[in-house]
Design an enzyme around this catalytic site. Structure first.
Site: not given
Ligand code: HMG
Ligand code: MG
Length: 302
Positions: A208, A241
């Site tokens: 990737h 990202c």
């Molecule tokens: P947090 O704030 O520490 O989470 O974030 P939390 O557990 O304290 O929850 C906070 C709120 O989020 C709560 O809702 C949870 O219910 C909700 P509230 O009570 O405030 O209304 N929540 C969720 N809602 C929906 N789906 C879920 C979920 N989890 C918690 N799964 C968390 C931690 C992981 C949630 C946050 O940091 C996050 O969503 N991160 C995602 C980041 C992301 O998407 N990054 C891009 C993708 S990775 C990428 O692109 C790399 C890749 O392409 C490879 C590369 O190129 O390197 C794959």
């Molecule tokens: Mg990526």
């Protein structure tokens, strides 16, 4: 001497997820659905549909449940990304049977991306992966910052291989190993992927590459030499990202397919139809599509 090239390569289209997640203005769900349909029509067989992440962190993915319920298709591997238990609970509420989890080799990146240290993410994911596997799911592990981190700099190969091994020991089906910020050079791509191929010869191993410094195609060529035959790419070269500052889009599906087919490597993808898929999403994007194949397709026969 002859080049060692495979006859066939598998393309995993990440445009609807990686490609769109960094777009600030919300893209209408209907446009995303049509994009996915057209991508499939071009011959894509494996696809990251969307991600189950916090809508507060990544607002663009807030329509993930609707995308999944509308876009599952039995002839395609439909993958949904998620980093945690909450996301997997959401997967269980759908008919989706392929899950991608993601973790960074770099603690700092992982903290910015998922709000956990790498080991904390692994502690959360270990029982989840075992349960997914016991329930018959396809599990893909995405390894971010496998080469370089935007905060910590160069990652040691050994650290990346160690993290990959943890996932392999948990029973994942696939490793997708990422150059998140497009910093890896071809000799580094060759070296890491050669070692991963050697360490895990029977696993699906996918590369990737983000194209921040125009090295994605060359890195794909280097990875091919290391025996990799699966690549994550994004139609239109979209992507990046939101928590990796400076990261540009992924290797563009159309440029990768063009290069591979020119070398006689089969991808099963129809470039004319792929351009039509890009045309569906293009009006909704914040930036122009500037990939070589797309640009030429607008002006002359390619
Ligand atoms: P947090 O704030 O520490 O989470 O974030 P939390 O557990 O304290 O929850 C906070 C709120 O989020 C709560 O809702 C949870 O219910 C909700 P509230 O009570 O405030 O209304 N929540 C969720 N809602 C929906 N789906 C879920 C979920 N989890 C918690 N799964 C968390 C931690 C992981 C949630 C946050 O940091 C996050 O969503 N991160 C995602 C980041 C992301 O998407 N990054 C891009 C993708 S990775 C990428 O692109 C790399 C890749 O392409 C490879 C590369 O190129 O390197 C794959
Ligand atoms: Mg990526």
């Amino acid at each position: 001497m002859t080049l060692q090239l495979p006859k066939k390569v598998e393309i995993i289209e990440v445009g609807p997820r990686d490609g769109l997640q960094n777009e600030k203005a919300f893209i209408p769900t209907e446009a995303k659905k049509q994009f996915i349909t057209q991508l499939r029509g071009s011959g894509i067989k494996e696809l990251e549909l969307t991600s189950f992440v916090s809508p507060k962190w990544v607002p663009q993915m807030q329509d993930a449940a609707e995308i999944v319920s509308a876009c599952l298709d039995e002839n395609t591997r439909n993958i949904v990304l998620t980093p945690n238990a909450k996301g997997v609970e959401r997967v269980y509420m759908t008919d989706c049977k392929a899950v991608a989890v993601f973790v960074g080799v770099s603690n700092t990146f992982n903290k910015k991306n998922i709000n956990k240290m790498t080991d904390e993410s692994m502690d959360e994911l270990a029982p989840i992966i075992k349960e997914l596997k016991a329930s018959g799911y396809f599990v893909r592990a995405c390894i971010s910052t496998a080469f370089y981190c935007p905060y910590e700099g160069k990652m040691e190969e050994e650290a990346t291989i160690r993290l990959c091994r943890q996932f392999v020991d948990l029973g994942v089906d696939e490793l997708s190993v990422a150059d998140t910020i497009g910093m890896a050079a071809p000799h580094e791509a060759f070296s890491l992927f050669s070692k991963l191929k050697h360490a895990f010869p029977h696993l699906l191993l996918t590369a990737h590459f983000h194209d921040t410094r125009n090295m994605a195609l060359t890195n794909i060529f280097a990875a091919l030499q290391a025996g990799v035959t699966r690549f994550d790419t994004s139609a239109g070269g979209l992507g990046g990202c939101p928590f990796a500052p400076g990261a540009a889009g992924n290797a563009a599906t159309e440029d990768v397919v063009f290069m591979l087919e020119r070398m006689g490597i089969e991808t099963g993808i129809d470039l004319t139809k792929l351009v039509q898929a890009i045309d569906v999403i293009r009006p909704h994007l914040s930036r122009p599509i500037e990939t070589a194949y797309y640009r030429l397709s607008q002006t002359e026969k390619v």
